[in-house]
Design a protein around this motif. Structure first.
Motif: not given
Length: 223
Positions: A140-154, A156-167
């Protein structure tokens, strides 16, 4: 709506919107080590949703025999050293059983109960008695909120997060590497242990154990 439906970026896309070129550049991040430690040496493995072979290759190097399945011909064209099968997971029926059936990449978190049952039924149809079905599930924590994750080569930005009915949760994932960017809109469903156990039981499997303390990796066995 299928997980990953709709994507954009350079190169070919799989039917679910996954970007072939992005997956071709991706490396294993320890998944092969975790799987190898959980199964017997030289296991026969049916890998469902293999993509371009990011995990297929290191599992072959570790001495396992892998049959790699994906619905995308473009993805499978990048797989080397394994028997490949082009098919949708829910419709796959090889008439063979394996020591291990592997289903990663949060495919179990498809936001449709009927589709999830089809995926799990394919797992049950192809695992040997006493064998293992190894599943990677989304936390559940993986797409819980907008976040930017960076590593040496990549990046990844998680954006436009929508929490919808039915978990359920929808989000846009944008991957950037070597000056190229790929975006994909995903819709997933977080599962409770009770929900996962119930659907496993419906296809003749039982939740046997968690392979990681955070419960992201699950081993199921035939009942």
């Amino acid at each position: 709506m299928r997980v990953g439906q709709g994507g954009s970026g350079p190169g070919a896309q799989a039917p679910d919107g996954s970007q072939v070129e992005m997956y071709e550049l991706a490396e294993a991040r320890g998944e092969d080590e975790l799987i190898d430690a959980a199964i017997a040496p030289g296991s026969s493995i049916l890998e469902l949703g293999c993509g371009t072979g990011r995990i297929t290759r290191p599992l072959l190097t570790r001495g396992h025999e892998v049959v790699a399945v994906d619905e995308s011909a473009e993805m499978l064209a990048r797989v080397r050293g394994a028997e490949t099968v082009q098919a949708t997971i829910g419709e796959l029926r090889l008439g063979r059983r394996f020591d291990v059936v592997l289903m990663m990449s949060y495919l179990v978190n498809v936001a449709d109960d009927a589709e999830r049952l089809r995926l799990l039924r394919t797992c049950a149809e192809h695992v040997l008695p006493g064998g293992s079905v190894v599943i990677q599930q989304q936390l559940p924590s993986q797409l819980a909120r907008p976040v930017v994750l960076e590593s040496e080569h990549t990046r990844m930005e998680i954006s436009d997060v929508e929490h919808l009915p039915g978990n359920k949760v929808a989000a846009t994932l944008t991957h950037t590497r070597d000056g190229q960017s790929w975006s994909q809109r995903v819709l997933t469903q977080n599962l409770t242990e009770e929900e996962l156990s119930s659907q496993l039981a419906e296809v003749g499997l039982r939740l046997d154990e968690y392979l990681t303390p955070n419960t992201a990796w699950v081993r199921a066995r035939p009942i």
